[in-house]
Enzyme design. Structure first.
Site, PDB file in Angstrom:
ATOM      1  N   LYS A 184       0.824  -1.210   0.000  1.00  0.00           N
ATOM      2  CA  LYS A 184       0.000   0.000   0.000  1.00  0.00           C
ATOM      3  C   LYS A 184       0.864   1.269   0.000  1.00  0.00           C
ATOM      4  CE  LYS A 184      -3.987  -2.152   2.286  1.00  0.00           C
ATOM      5  NZ  LYS A 184      -4.903  -2.059   3.473  1.00  0.00           N
ATOM      6  N   PHE A 217     -16.225   2.655   6.938  1.00  0.00           N
ATOM      7  CA  PHE A 217     -14.889   3.132   6.560  1.00  0.00           C
ATOM      8  C   PHE A 217     -14.617   3.059   5.060  1.00  0.00           C
ATOM      9  CE2 PHE A 217     -14.443  -1.383   7.767  1.00  0.00           C
ATOM     10  CZ  PHE A 217     -13.796  -1.906   6.650  1.00  0.00           C
ATOM     11  N   ARG A 256      -1.410 -14.243   4.144  1.00  0.00           N
ATOM     12  CA  ARG A 256      -2.223 -13.664   5.221  1.00  0.00           C
ATOM     13  C   ARG A 256      -1.520 -13.827   6.581  1.00  0.00           C
ATOM     14  NH1 ARG A 256      -7.056 -10.858   4.112  1.00  0.00           N
ATOM     15  NH2 ARG A 256      -8.003 -11.753   5.963  1.00  0.00           N
ATOM     16  N   THR A 281      -5.260  -7.368  10.688  1.00  0.00           N
ATOM     17  CA  THR A 281      -5.588  -6.127   9.982  1.00  0.00           C
ATOM     18  C   THR A 281      -5.115  -4.899  10.763  1.00  0.00           C
ATOM     19  OG1 THR A 281      -7.552  -7.247   9.124  1.00  0.00           O
ATOM     20  CG2 THR A 281      -7.494  -4.849   8.931  1.00  0.00           C
ATOM     21  N   ARG A 315       2.640  -6.421   9.189  1.00  0.00           N
ATOM     22  CA  ARG A 315       1.862  -5.300   9.738  1.00  0.00           C
ATOM     23  C   ARG A 315       2.379  -4.866  11.110  1.00  0.00           C
ATOM     24  NH1 ARG A 315      -3.917  -7.449   7.378  1.00  0.00           N
ATOM     25  NH2 ARG A 315      -4.036  -6.055   5.591  1.00  0.00           N
ATOM     26  N   ASN A 375      -1.811   0.049   7.009  1.00  0.00           N
ATOM     27  CA  ASN A 375      -1.343  -1.260   7.486  1.00  0.00           C
ATOM     28  C   ASN A 375      -0.479  -1.985   6.455  1.00  0.00           C
ATOM     29  OD1 ASN A 375      -3.368  -1.966   5.745  1.00  0.00           O
ATOM     30  ND2 ASN A 375      -4.542  -3.171   7.214  1.00  0.00           N
ATOM     31  N   HIS A 432      -1.910  -5.697   1.564  1.00  0.00           N
ATOM     32  CA  HIS A 432      -3.168  -6.413   1.347  1.00  0.00           C
ATOM     33  C   HIS A 432      -2.840  -7.797   0.820  1.00  0.00           C
ATOM     34  CE1 HIS A 432      -7.131  -7.524  -0.282  1.00  0.00           C
ATOM     35  NE2 HIS A 432      -6.460  -7.975  -1.323  1.00  0.00           N
TER      36      HIS A 432
HETATM   37  P1  IDP Z   1      -7.695  -7.281   5.550  1.00  0.00           P
HETATM   38  O1  IDP Z   1      -6.920  -6.262   4.738  1.00  0.00           O
HETATM   39  O2  IDP Z   1      -6.904  -7.782   6.710  1.00  0.00           O
HETATM   40  O3  IDP Z   1      -8.276  -8.391   4.697  1.00  0.00           O
HETATM   41  P2  IDP Z   1     -10.391  -6.192   5.707  1.00  0.00           P
HETATM   42  O4  IDP Z   1     -11.325  -6.405   6.853  1.00  0.00           O
HETATM   43  O5  IDP Z   1     -10.685  -6.923   4.429  1.00  0.00           O
HETATM   44  O6  IDP Z   1      -8.907  -6.510   6.228  1.00  0.00           O
HETATM   45  O7  IDP Z   1     -10.370  -4.624   5.419  1.00  0.00           O
HETATM   46  C1  IDP Z   1      -9.782  -4.130   4.243  1.00  0.00           C
HETATM   47  C2  IDP Z   1      -8.939  -2.919   4.594  1.00  0.00           C
HETATM   48  O8  IDP Z   1      -9.801  -1.895   5.070  1.00  0.00           O
HETATM   49  C3  IDP Z   1      -7.942  -3.150   5.723  1.00  0.00           C
HETATM   50  O9  IDP Z   1      -6.699  -3.649   5.281  1.00  0.00           O
HETATM   51  C4  IDP Z   1      -7.810  -1.769   6.340  1.00  0.00           C
HETATM   52  O10 IDP Z   1      -6.820  -0.981   5.668  1.00  0.00           O
HETATM   53  C5  IDP Z   1      -9.165  -1.154   6.110  1.00  0.00           C
HETATM   54  N1  IDP Z   1      -9.998  -1.239   7.311  1.00  0.00           N
HETATM   55  C6  IDP Z   1     -10.551  -2.365   7.851  1.00  0.00           C
HETATM   56  N2  IDP Z   1     -11.262  -2.068   8.952  1.00  0.00           N
HETATM   57  C7  IDP Z   1     -11.149  -0.721   9.111  1.00  0.00           C
HETATM   58  C8  IDP Z   1     -11.665   0.189  10.095  1.00  0.00           C
HETATM   59  O11 IDP Z   1     -12.369  -0.181  11.038  1.00  0.00           O
HETATM   60  N3  IDP Z   1     -11.333   1.524   9.926  1.00  0.00           N
HETATM   61  C9  IDP Z   1     -10.566   1.962   8.886  1.00  0.00           C
HETATM   62  N4  IDP Z   1     -10.062   1.129   7.953  1.00  0.00           N
HETATM   63  C10 IDP Z   1     -10.345  -0.195   8.066  1.00  0.00           C
HETATM   64 MG    MG Z   2      -9.804  -8.385   3.249  1.00  0.00          MG
END
Ligand code: IDP
Ligand code: MG
Length: 133
Positions: free
Chosen positions: A9, A57, A85, A91, A102, A112, A115
């Site tokens: 990212k 978000f 992962r 996350t 991360r 973070n 992805h």
């Molecule tokens: P992941 O990247 O670990 O699969 P996901 O739940 O799919 O996590 O969320 C996608 C992306 O959205 C995350 O990597 C993060 O950058 C962002 N994100 C997830 N939850 C939040 C939140 O509560 N606030 C702000 N950004 C979030």
């Molecule tokens: Mg995801």
């Protein structure tokens, strides 16, 4: 052999740590099959994060990536989807396990660093989105 879509990212690109992150994948037996730097459009990001479109978000997530340079990669290996992962970690970097990408390089849930596709179906879909044609 599995393929997964990985993004480094914009926060990782800005910190000049993309080499360090790629090394973590490579040191764990994974292979970079495709790689490009791209400034994604909002449309591409909407498709990529479609599953989150109703989350509070969502727009903020798109804004944090929209038009900013990032690295998209197809990574290949034995159980590559779960391996990536696991290496990426939770996350929220503050909850990520020691030694994960991360934990090492993320600064907030929004910044973070990486992805990785969540499952096989997502991986196929995301690889098509980022590496169309
Ligand atoms: P992941 O990247 O670990 O699969 P996901 O739940 O799919 O996590 O969320 C996608 C992306 O959205 C995350 O990597 C993060 O950058 C962002 N994100 C997830 N939850 C939040 C939140 O509560 N606030 C702000 N950004 C979030
Ligand atoms: Mg995801």
């Amino acid at each position: 052999m599995e393929r997964t879509l990985v993004l480094l990212k914009p926060d990782a690109v800005k910190k000049s740590i993309i080499g360090k992150i790629i090394s973590i994948y490579e040191d764990n037996g994974l292979v970079v099959e495709k790689l490009k730097m791209i400034s994604p459009t909002r449309k591409l990001l909407r498709d990529h994060y479609e599953e989150h479109k109703d989350k509070p978000f969502f727009e903020e997530l798109l804004s944090s990536l929209d038009g900013k340079e990032l690295i998209a990669m197809v990574i290949r290996g034995d159980q590559a989807i779960s391996a990536v992962r696991r290496l990426n970690g939770a996350t929220d970097p503050s909850k990520a396990e020691d030694g994960t990408i991360r934990k090492l390089y993320g600064t907030s849930i929004r910044h973070n660093a990486v992805h990785g596709s969540s499952d096989h179906e997502a991986a196929e879909r995301e690889i098509k989105i980022w590496f169309a044609g």
